[in-house]
Each structure stands twice: as C-alpha cells, then as structure tokens.
Design an enzyme around this catalytic site. Structure first.
Site, mmCIF file in Angstrom:
data_model
loop_
_atom_site.group_PDB
_atom_site.id
_atom_site.type_symbol
_atom_site.label_atom_id
_atom_site.label_comp_id
_atom_site.label_asym_id
_atom_site.label_seq_id
_atom_site.Cartn_x
_atom_site.Cartn_y
_atom_site.Cartn_z
ATOM 1 N N GLY A 1 -44.717 -50.429 4.179
ATOM 2 C CA GLY A 1 -44.680 -50.731 3.037
ATOM 3 C C GLY A 1 -46.084 -51.553 2.480
ATOM 4 O O GLY A 1 -47.151 -50.650 2.484
ATOM 5 N N HIS B 1 -33.194 -46.217 0.364
ATOM 6 C CA HIS B 1 -33.864 -47.263 0.586
ATOM 7 C C HIS B 1 -33.152 -48.882 0.227
ATOM 8 O O HIS B 1 -32.372 -48.626 -0.554
ATOM 9 C CB HIS B 1 -35.245 -47.446 -0.070
ATOM 10 C CG HIS B 1 -36.206 -48.576 0.485
ATOM 11 N ND1 HIS B 1 -36.002 -49.651 -0.152
ATOM 12 C CD2 HIS B 1 -37.217 -48.450 1.376
ATOM 13 C CE1 HIS B 1 -37.079 -50.518 0.503
ATOM 14 N NE2 HIS B 1 -37.782 -49.774 1.292
ATOM 15 N N GLU C 1 -33.840 -51.087 -1.386
ATOM 16 C CA GLU C 1 -33.878 -51.567 -2.730
ATOM 17 C C GLU C 1 -33.218 -50.778 -3.769
ATOM 18 O O GLU C 1 -32.820 -51.176 -4.757
ATOM 19 C CB GLU C 1 -35.243 -51.558 -3.101
ATOM 20 C CG GLU C 1 -36.217 -52.742 -2.301
ATOM 21 C CD GLU C 1 -37.658 -52.390 -2.195
ATOM 22 O OE1 GLU C 1 -38.515 -53.402 -1.641
ATOM 23 O OE2 GLU C 1 -38.440 -51.195 -2.738
ATOM 24 N N GLY D 1 -40.906 -56.984 3.591
ATOM 25 C CA GLY D 1 -41.709 -57.849 2.464
ATOM 26 C C GLY D 1 -41.553 -59.116 2.702
ATOM 27 O O GLY D 1 -41.913 -60.004 1.724
ATOM 28 N N ASN E 1 -44.652 -46.295 1.932
ATOM 29 C CA ASN E 1 -43.911 -46.192 0.854
ATOM 30 C C ASN E 1 -44.787 -47.190 -0.038
ATOM 31 O O ASN E 1 -44.723 -48.548 0.095
ATOM 32 C CB ASN E 1 -42.587 -46.827 1.285
ATOM 33 C CG ASN E 1 -41.700 -47.104 0.064
ATOM 34 O OD1 ASN E 1 -41.840 -46.898 -1.027
ATOM 35 N ND2 ASN E 1 -40.397 -47.832 0.158
ATOM 36 N N SER F 1 -42.075 -54.990 7.530
ATOM 37 C CA SER F 1 -43.414 -55.690 7.901
ATOM 38 C C SER F 1 -44.196 -55.213 9.063
ATOM 39 O O SER F 1 -44.725 -56.282 10.036
ATOM 40 C CB SER F 1 -43.072 -57.130 8.125
ATOM 41 O OG SER F 1 -42.429 -57.898 6.915
ATOM 42 N N GLU G 1 -34.669 -49.833 8.586
ATOM 43 C CA GLU G 1 -35.323 -51.165 8.158
ATOM 44 C C GLU G 1 -34.418 -52.404 7.941
ATOM 45 O O GLU G 1 -33.618 -52.200 7.041
ATOM 46 C CB GLU G 1 -35.975 -50.870 6.707
ATOM 47 C CG GLU G 1 -36.999 -49.576 6.643
ATOM 48 C CD GLU G 1 -37.735 -49.550 5.475
ATOM 49 O OE1 GLU G 1 -39.055 -49.809 5.597
ATOM 50 O OE2 GLU G 1 -36.961 -49.396 4.490
ATOM 51 N N LYS H 1 -44.041 -48.119 -3.200
ATOM 52 C CA LYS H 1 -43.000 -48.609 -4.095
ATOM 53 C C LYS H 1 -43.752 -48.405 -5.458
ATOM 54 O O LYS H 1 -44.264 -47.397 -5.752
ATOM 55 C CB LYS H 1 -42.734 -50.083 -3.727
ATOM 56 C CG LYS H 1 -42.123 -50.101 -2.293
ATOM 57 C CD LYS H 1 -41.786 -51.221 -1.890
ATOM 58 C CE LYS H 1 -41.461 -51.338 -0.364
ATOM 59 N NZ LYS H 1 -40.796 -52.689 0.185
#
Length: 241
Positions: A226, A93, A95, A169, A8, A205, A163, A10
């Site tokens: 990520g 996701h 986010e 992150g 991903n 992570s 996740e 992003k």
C-alpha cells in the site's frame, strides 16, 4: 513459483502524478526480482496504460463489476481494463468488504467474470484483530477462499493476497512467524480447493525494512504493498528483495 510485487495505490495519484511516477520507476524497474503489478485509481488507469506500453510492467484495476457494461453507475468495467491492456483486477480488498459492503457471493461473481475475460483476479482475504484474538483466523480465511473461489476456473490463473486487516495502514505488521503459519494454512486450504499453484502474496504495512525477512517465509510469493508503493525508492527496494 515466480514472485509478484503488486502496488495498491488506493485513492492516490492523479493521472499527471501517475505518468511522473512511471517515468522515474521505469529507470529502476530492472532491479525487481519478480513480476511488477500496479493498481492505480480508476481515473488514472489510462495514464498507467500509456505510460507502461512497451514495458514488462503489468497493471490492473482496483475493482470491477461482474458485467462488461450496463446501467451500473459508478462501477468499473473489466472489459475496458482488458481493452486498455491491463492484466489484473484486485478483488475483495478489505476496504471493499468493510466500507462498500461487498459479500463473498459478489466477490465470487467478480472472480469468475474477470477470469472469463482473460484477466487475472487478485483475490484479497484477511481477518480482523478481533477474529485473530478469538483464534478464528483459519476459519475466516477458509470461508473467504471457499466462497470467493466458488465459481472460479481452476485451469485459469488466480492470485491470492493475504492481508490481515489489523495490519493495513496501521503501521503494525504480522511477525515472520505469524506470516509463515498463516501462509501455510492458506496454501493448505488452496490445495484442498484445487488451487495449489496460485501465488500467495502478503500485504499489511510491508516496507523496505521488513520485506527481506517476510519474503523468506514459506509460501510467501510476493507482496501487495500500500503506502510504501507510492514512492519510487521504497517500492523499488521492496521489489528487489
């Protein structure tokens, strides 16, 4: 069950950077022990499409709307993804849920629509730190799966990406024991819902130094990566476990 290693990106990498990445990555892609899937930013989708033509590497969009076209300014069309040769759409996701306010009901529409086009939805689920500390992880994941898959077709593929929000992150990562316990719970929930054959990926992570230990845990069928997927070396090492 086959392993899947998904990236991903992003809001990183321009079309030029996307082409440069794949020019290098294709030289080491044969070291991967499972299917490779990339999710570039929307503006770089065509660059990914042209770069990966003739390879076995899959790609998809990070988001889509649940209609193919119309007056939906700023949205992405899953129909365009399909016409460009994409295979997947990342849906739900954390986010998208937190920053853009996506609900489980909206996510369910997206899952069903992408399946209807012949694309594979990769449905993201996960709990916050507060929810885990309150021992609500199982309930949160059960709700996200029950509602997110409410309109899904059990005869068509769907991939689940677990996740933990607190590990995205942040540099934190769930312990192998936490991952094993939670993935077993997710598998049991999916089995009750009729999706026992759906791969379950871990994200949060993931790096080359912890991937080998995590992939050994029960019901971990791969990773959604990520930051470590932005570099050829680190992602190719993860995909080789």
């Amino acid at each position: 069950m086959k392993k899947i290693f998904a990236a991903n990106w992003k809001l990183f990498k321009t079309p030029k950077e996307t082409r440069e990445f794949f020019a290098q990555f294709k030289e080491v892609a044969n070291k991967a022990t499972g299917e490779l899937v990339f999710f570039p930013s929307a503006i770089s989708l065509e660059a990914a499409s042209t770069s990966l033509t003739g390879t076995t590497i899959k790609w998809g969009a990070q988001n889509c709307y649940f209609q193919a076209s119309g007056a939906f300014t700023g949205e992405n069309s899953a129909q365009v993804v399909k016409e460009l040769g994409g295979s997947y759409v990342l849906i739900g996701h954390s986010e998208r849920r937190k920053i853009f306010g996506e609900t489980d009901a909206l996510i369910a529409e997206k899952v069903a629509f992408t399946q209807g086009l012949g694309l594979t939805p990769m449905l993201c689920i996960g709990e916050t730190l507060e929810e885990r500390e309150a021992s609500h992880t199982f309930r949160v994941l059960e709700t996200q799966l029950y509602l997110g898959l409410a309109k899904a077709d059990k005869t068509k593929p769907v991939v689940i990406a677990y996740e933990p929000v607190w590990a995205i992150g942040t540099g934190k990562v769930a312990t192998p024991e936490q991952v094993a316990e939670t993935h077993t719970d997710v598998f049991n929930i999916l089995s009750k819902l009729g999706f026992a054959q759906s791969p379950i990926l871990y994200g949060g992570s993931v790096k080359p130094d912890n991937a080998a230990g995590l992939i050994k845990q029960p019901h971990v069928n791969g990773f959604l990566v990520g930051g470590a997927s932005l570099e050829v070396k680190s992602f190719s090492e993860i995909a080789a476990v």
